[in-house]
Every structure is written in C-alpha cells, then in structure tokens.
Design an enzyme around this catalytic site. Sequence first.
Site, PDB file in Angstrom:
ATOM      1  N   PRO A 129     -34.622  16.489 -23.422  1.00 22.77           N
ATOM      2  CA  PRO A 129     -34.477  17.414 -22.299  1.00 22.77           C
ATOM      3  C   PRO A 129     -35.261  17.030 -21.053  1.00 22.77           C
ATOM      4  CG  PRO A 129     -36.084  18.272 -23.839  1.00 22.77           C
ATOM      5  CD  PRO A 129     -35.571  16.989 -24.440  1.00 22.77           C
ATOM      6  N   GLU A 130     -35.883  15.857 -21.055  1.00 21.04           N
ATOM      7  CA  GLU A 130     -36.817  15.507 -19.978  1.00 21.04           C
ATOM      8  C   GLU A 130     -36.235  15.684 -18.580  1.00 21.04           C
ATOM      9  OE1 GLU A 130     -38.401  12.978 -23.469  1.00 21.04           O
ATOM     10  OE2 GLU A 130     -36.515  13.863 -22.797  1.00 21.04           O
ATOM     11  N   VAL A 131     -35.035  15.118 -18.322  1.00 22.59           N
ATOM     12  CA  VAL A 131     -34.517  15.176 -16.950  1.00 22.59           C
ATOM     13  C   VAL A 131     -34.252  16.607 -16.508  1.00 22.59           C
ATOM     14  CG1 VAL A 131     -33.549  12.845 -16.978  1.00 22.59           C
ATOM     15  CG2 VAL A 131     -32.123  14.777 -17.714  1.00 22.59           C
ATOM     16  N   LEU A 133     -36.196  18.943 -17.047  1.00 31.41           N
ATOM     17  CA  LEU A 133     -37.510  19.486 -16.711  1.00 31.41           C
ATOM     18  C   LEU A 133     -38.165  18.712 -15.568  1.00 31.41           C
ATOM     19  CD1 LEU A 133     -38.914  19.973 -20.332  1.00 31.41           C
ATOM     20  CD2 LEU A 133     -37.975  21.741 -18.833  1.00 31.41           C
TER      21      LEU A 133
END
Length: 255
Positions: A129-131, A133
């Site tokens: 989910p990094e991108v 966030l």
Amino acid sequence: MAELVHLDVDGGIGTLTLDSPENRNALSAGLRRDLSRHLASAIADDAVRVLVLTHTGTVFCAGADLKEARGADADSQGVAELPDLLVALMGSPKPTVARLAGTARAGGIGLVAACDLAVAADDVTFSFPEVRLGLVPAVVSVPLRRRVQPQALRALFLTGEVFDAARAERIGLLDAAVPADRLDDEVARYADALLRGAPRALAATKAVLADPPDDDARELEVLGRLSAAHFASAEGQEGLSAFSQKRPPSWAPSN
C-alpha cells in the site's frame, strides 16, 4: 519489557515467532530489535539447522509501524534500520522458511521474500500500500526483485491492490499456498527436506545462489535513505495522517 519475538529450538529447527499481535506485528523498534537479536542467536547456534519465521495473531506482519513514523524526520525513520535486518535474513547460512497463517503487507512481505522458502494458508492476502500512503516500497524491492516476476511486481507496487495467496504462488512470492489445516504439515515437510541437507553444503549452495552480499548492502543502504525520506516528506506524512484518521489522503478520490 516483554519481548516481541521469541526463539524456540527443537529438533534442529529454530522457530522465530513475531509476537506483537495488538500491533499487527508491525516492524516497530522493539520488534526489529528482538528479531535481529534472536536471528543472530539462531545463526550462531550450532543446534539450529533450519530457521522458521512465523507469527501469533491474524496478521503475519503489517509492515512499518506507522505510529512511530508519524512526525519523525528522515534520520529517525525506523525503515532505515530495515536494510540490516533484511541483509541478515537473506545472508543467513542456514535455510529459512516463512510460515504465514495471516495477512502480510508492505515491509512484512519483504521479510517473506528475504526467506529462502515461503508457505502460506490459502486464505492469506497481501498488498503493497506504500504509494497510497505517499511512500515508496524501496527497501523491500531488493528481496522481491530476486523472487517475484518483474511485471507482476510492477503492477502490484504501482496499484497497491490486494492479492491472494494463489496469485502470490503464481508470481513466485510463495512456494506453496495450502488450506489452513495443512499449513503446519507443509512447513514441516519443507523443514524436514532442509534438515536432510548437509549444513555446510546448504550454506555453500545459498552462497552460490546469492548475489554478492556487499552489493545487497550498498543497494539497501541507498534505498533505506530513500524510503526514510519519503516517510518524512509532506506527502508521506499526509498519507500517514489520513491512514490514522481513516480518511482518503489529499490526492486520492473520495469514493
């Protein structure tokens, strides 16, 4: 202070158990410290022939501890310590097996990819989910690029979508996805097969398969700084705040 990772040795198998279920086994400072300490101890212990990395609770590892990341500058971001942990796990002369009975996200998937083998229950899900966030899956890209099909990894990194264990097996992240009631039997099967290998031969074979450790360490150091900078950036902090407040971040659609 209660330890957040336990090491149990039995029959040549050292089991490292992430035990911070109230924090979804996130990579907090305490968990990183205890995992590094027990990993080093297991590697140094001649009684340990095989390492199994597992967990308590319904989540294997949720990735970075977002509460610790909020408000911290780049030099204080815990993700900058992740490279050393991944180098130690990837560089273990003893074979490693990840056992997942629960969800893995972001940096938690990096731990899985850093192991030699990975087995999960077939109802487990994954995502990066990094991108979403405002962050970058930088450090974890090193073990993942060595394991996962390139185009599949590109799609999963860029979209952040959730994927299931069947897909994880197809793209190379998992070696096996089995019904939950067969998980322990499958892990035991792999562990037994590894115990049949000669310790020095296994260590040498791992060295043959690996890239030079110095290359990994340099790349992880650079990417650790990149990841920490994004955690501390305005975009990253907005993503972390949105996550905490259970709202879409400023760049995301509201529906």
